[in-house]
Design an enzyme around this catalytic site. Structure first.
Site, PDB file in Angstrom:
ATOM      1  N   SER A 189      -6.720  -0.293  15.456  1.00 14.41           N
ATOM      2  CA  SER A 189      -6.520   1.166  15.478  1.00 14.41           C
ATOM      3  C   SER A 189      -7.252   1.833  14.321  1.00 14.41           C
ATOM      4  CB  SER A 189      -5.048   1.551  15.360  1.00 14.41           C
ATOM      5  OG  SER A 189      -4.250   0.695  16.084  1.00 14.41           O
ATOM      6  N   TYR A 194       8.773  -2.012  10.584  1.00 12.55           N
ATOM      7  CA  TYR A 194       7.854  -1.515   9.555  1.00 12.55           C
ATOM      8  C   TYR A 194       8.468  -0.289   8.872  1.00 12.55           C
ATOM      9  CZ  TYR A 194       3.458  -0.067   7.372  1.00 12.55           C
ATOM     10  OH  TYR A 194       2.488   0.282   6.454  1.00 12.55           O
ATOM     11  N   GLU A 253      -3.161   8.870  12.082  1.00  6.97           N
ATOM     12  CA  GLU A 253      -2.204   7.844  12.528  1.00  6.97           C
ATOM     13  C   GLU A 253      -0.771   8.247  12.151  1.00  6.97           C
ATOM     14  OE1 GLU A 253      -3.497   4.058  12.843  1.00  6.97           O
ATOM     15  OE2 GLU A 253      -1.498   3.302  13.326  1.00  6.97           O
ATOM     16  N   ASP A 294       0.821  -1.229   0.000  1.00 10.82           N
ATOM     17  CA  ASP A 294       0.000   0.000   0.000  1.00 10.82           C
ATOM     18  C   ASP A 294       0.848   1.269   0.000  1.00 10.82           C
ATOM     19  OD1 ASP A 294       0.645  -0.284   2.735  1.00 10.82           O
ATOM     20  OD2 ASP A 294      -1.412   0.079   3.447  1.00 10.82           O
ATOM     21  N   ASP A 301      -5.768  -0.136   5.591  1.00  7.99           N
ATOM     22  CA  ASP A 301      -6.617  -0.513   6.722  1.00  7.99           C
ATOM     23  C   ASP A 301      -7.825   0.414   6.859  1.00  7.99           C
ATOM     24  OD1 ASP A 301      -4.442  -2.158   7.003  1.00  7.99           O
ATOM     25  OD2 ASP A 301      -3.676  -1.193   8.808  1.00  7.99           O
ATOM     26  N   ALA A 323      -3.005  -7.520  17.102  1.00  4.27           N
ATOM     27  CA  ALA A 323      -2.933  -8.786  16.361  1.00  4.27           C
ATOM     28  C   ALA A 323      -2.785  -8.561  14.864  1.00  4.27           C
ATOM     29  CB  ALA A 323      -4.185  -9.625  16.640  1.00  4.27           C
ATOM     30  N   GLY A 324      -2.748  -7.299  14.449  1.00  7.68           N
ATOM     31  CA  GLY A 324      -2.633  -7.016  13.015  1.00  7.68           C
ATOM     32  C   GLY A 324      -3.969  -7.082  12.297  1.00  7.68           C
ATOM     33  N   LEU A 325      -5.065  -6.855  13.019  1.00  8.06           N
ATOM     34  CA  LEU A 325      -6.392  -6.878  12.393  1.00  8.06           C
ATOM     35  C   LEU A 325      -7.014  -5.478  12.373  1.00  8.06           C
ATOM     36  CD1 LEU A 325      -7.735 -10.239  13.920  1.00  8.06           C
ATOM     37  CD2 LEU A 325      -6.730  -9.868  11.660  1.00  8.06           C
ATOM     38  N   SER A 326      -6.181  -4.474  12.548  1.00  6.93           N
ATOM     39  CA  SER A 326      -6.576  -3.069  12.378  1.00  6.93           C
ATOM     40  C   SER A 326      -7.529  -2.540  13.441  1.00  6.93           C
ATOM     41  CB  SER A 326      -7.194  -2.835  10.986  1.00  6.93           C
ATOM     42  OG  SER A 326      -6.237  -3.080  10.012  1.00  6.93           O
TER      43      SER A 326
HETATM   44  C1  GLA Z   1      -0.070  -2.494   8.420  1.00  4.22           C
HETATM   45  C2  GLA Z   1      -0.286  -1.091   7.872  1.00  4.22           C
HETATM   46  C3  GLA Z   1      -0.875  -1.152   6.462  1.00  4.22           C
HETATM   47  C4  GLA Z   1      -0.065  -2.072   5.563  1.00  4.22           C
HETATM   48  C5  GLA Z   1       0.194  -3.421   6.242  1.00  4.22           C
HETATM   49  C6  GLA Z   1       1.134  -4.306   5.457  1.00  4.22           C
HETATM   50  O1  GLA Z   1      -1.298  -3.124   8.588  1.00  4.22           O
HETATM   51  O2  GLA Z   1      -1.144  -0.369   8.719  1.00  4.22           O
HETATM   52  O3  GLA Z   1      -0.966   0.145   5.940  1.00  4.22           O
HETATM   53  O4  GLA Z   1       1.129  -1.465   5.171  1.00  4.22           O
HETATM   54  O5  GLA Z   1       0.742  -3.258   7.539  1.00  4.22           O
HETATM   55  O6  GLA Z   1       0.552  -4.704   4.266  1.00  4.22           O
END
Ligand code: GLA
Length: 383
Positions: free
Chosen positions: A130, A223, A162, A37, A174, A125-128
């Site tokens: 935030s 990141y 953010e 992204d 996200d 957990a990486g499920l957004s």
């Molecule tokens: C996080 C970031 C996103 C994206 C992913 C990786 O979720 O918030 O913008 O970059 O990592 O694909």
């Protein structure tokens, strides 16, 4: 008790009256297109049936008074007419403060509100969790001020909050999927133009999310490092973003680029191709082809982008052993822990769960995974 009822109780206990409005925005899982992204590339996420919800009521002054269920009903307040400061003691409120700041900077005339927040997206957990808080906050603050701001605009406002207020340099995926998702569909998003194309998810497949419960250390720094490496590669080619180079161009430069930069760029360039191809094959319900693309995506994240960890690789292997070529599985999200996503034939869901429960602990020093069978859901809305 339903999430909405718990939220209503929190609101009435805190403010002494009933809420007048309810809003929600969902978390997301990305089927394919990772770390593309912020390279102006393509992603294919879907919104999930876990969300952040806000109950609100108007105030006569210009204060925002907020409380959060996940933080024991802690209350945090700020004044819309004064510069909005960060909060050290109520970190969660910085998402609300950040979104309010960006909206005010854009000249929007916000009104004072009482709000209560609840969410069931697993945090960290990486499920957004935030991004969905940002989007639901934007929706609440604008709608309760009578402002008609588009969902796409709210996604951009959430990302800006953010990036600038919270300090994480995330891309737009996200917030866009949380704002604009559609039930039973994934969304192919062009992260440069923000054009979207909905792709229906075949009913024969379940969207299964497996949380490794690996504590994600160093996520932000790793990141940001990946982001810098991608920007360096784009600069080398004299293009705005890695979206603008082909695999042939990249391979021709192999001897001139250092190996690390080359591999980082190769992940992004090939992942963009895989993501566009995935939208095509998913649209015609070809889960075998989708499975191959997801497997290649995982290998690229593991070997070229180096953002997976052994416990995550183990889950991917365990699930692959059960589903074979009949579906797909890969790490999803920013990396260094977090979740695996799988498209699993409905009749294999139970076997996948059993295999993960049986084999994962011994391959992760005793961790156990949380498994969610999700339904692709609609984006943000007033309830
Ligand atoms: C996080 C970031 C996103 C994206 C992913 C990786 O979720 O918030 O913008 O970059 O990592 O694909």
């Amino acid at each position: 008790m339903s999430q909405k009822q718990t939220l209503t109780d929190l609101f009435t206990n805190t403010f002494g009256h009933q809420p007048t409005h309810f809003f929600q925005a969902p978390g997301r899982v990305n089927l394919i297109g990772e770390h593309t992204d912020y390279n102006d590339g393509f992603v294919l996420p879907c919104a999930i049936d876990y969300q952040a919800m806000i109950a609100g009521s108007p105030r006569d002054d210009r204060k925002v008074v907020a409380t959060a269920h996940s933080f024991d009903g802690q209350v945090s307040e700020f004044e819309l007419s004064l510069p909005i400061a960060h909060s050290e003691e109520a970190f969660w409120s910085n998402y609300v403060r950040g979104v309010a700041t960006v909206l005010l900077e854009k000249g929007m005339d916000l009104k004072g509100v009482n709000i209560a927040i609840i969410g069931n997206v697993p945090q960290g957990a990486g499920l957004s969790s935030s991004a969905c808080l940002e989007v639901v906050t934007g929706l609440t603050l604008t709608r309760m001020a009578g402002l008609d701001v588009s969902l796409k605009e709210l996604a951009l406002i959430g990302q800006q909050a953010e990036n600038e207020f919270v300090g994480c340099k995330c891309g737009i995926m996200d917030q866009m999927i949380s704002a604009c998702g559609k039930a039973d569909h994934a969304m192919l998003l062009d992260c440069r133009s923000l054009d979207t194309r909905l792709v229906s998810i075949p009913t024969s497949a379940a969207v299964v999310i497996i949380n490794s419960n690996v504590k994600r250390g160093l996520v932000d720094s790793e990141y940001n490092t990946r982001r810098e490496q991608c920007e360096a590669a784009a600069k080398y080619f004299g293009v705005k973003a890695l979206r603008d180079i082909t695999l042939t161009q990249l391979e021709a430069a192999k001897g001139d680029l250092d190996d690390l930069t080359f591999r980082r760029a190769r992940h992004v360039v090939t992942e963009n191709d895989r993501t566009e191809a995935a939208a095509e094959v998913l649209a015609v319900g070809d889960l075998v082809a989708m499975g191959e693309l997801m497997a290649r995506s995982h290998a690229s994240m593991r070997d070229d982008f180096e953002i997976t960890v052994p416990a995550i690789d183990a889950i991917v292997e365990i699930v692959k052993n059960v589903i074979g070529s009949e579906g797909g599985v890969r790490m999803t999200g920013g990396g260094f822990g977090g979740c695996v996503v799988a498209l699993v034939p409905q009749d294999k869901v139970v076997a996948v769960k059993q295999a993960v429960e049986q084999h994962y602990p011994q391959r992760s020093n005793g961790l156990s995974a949380d498994i969610y069978v999700c339904r692709a859901s609609d984006g943000a809305s007033e309830l």
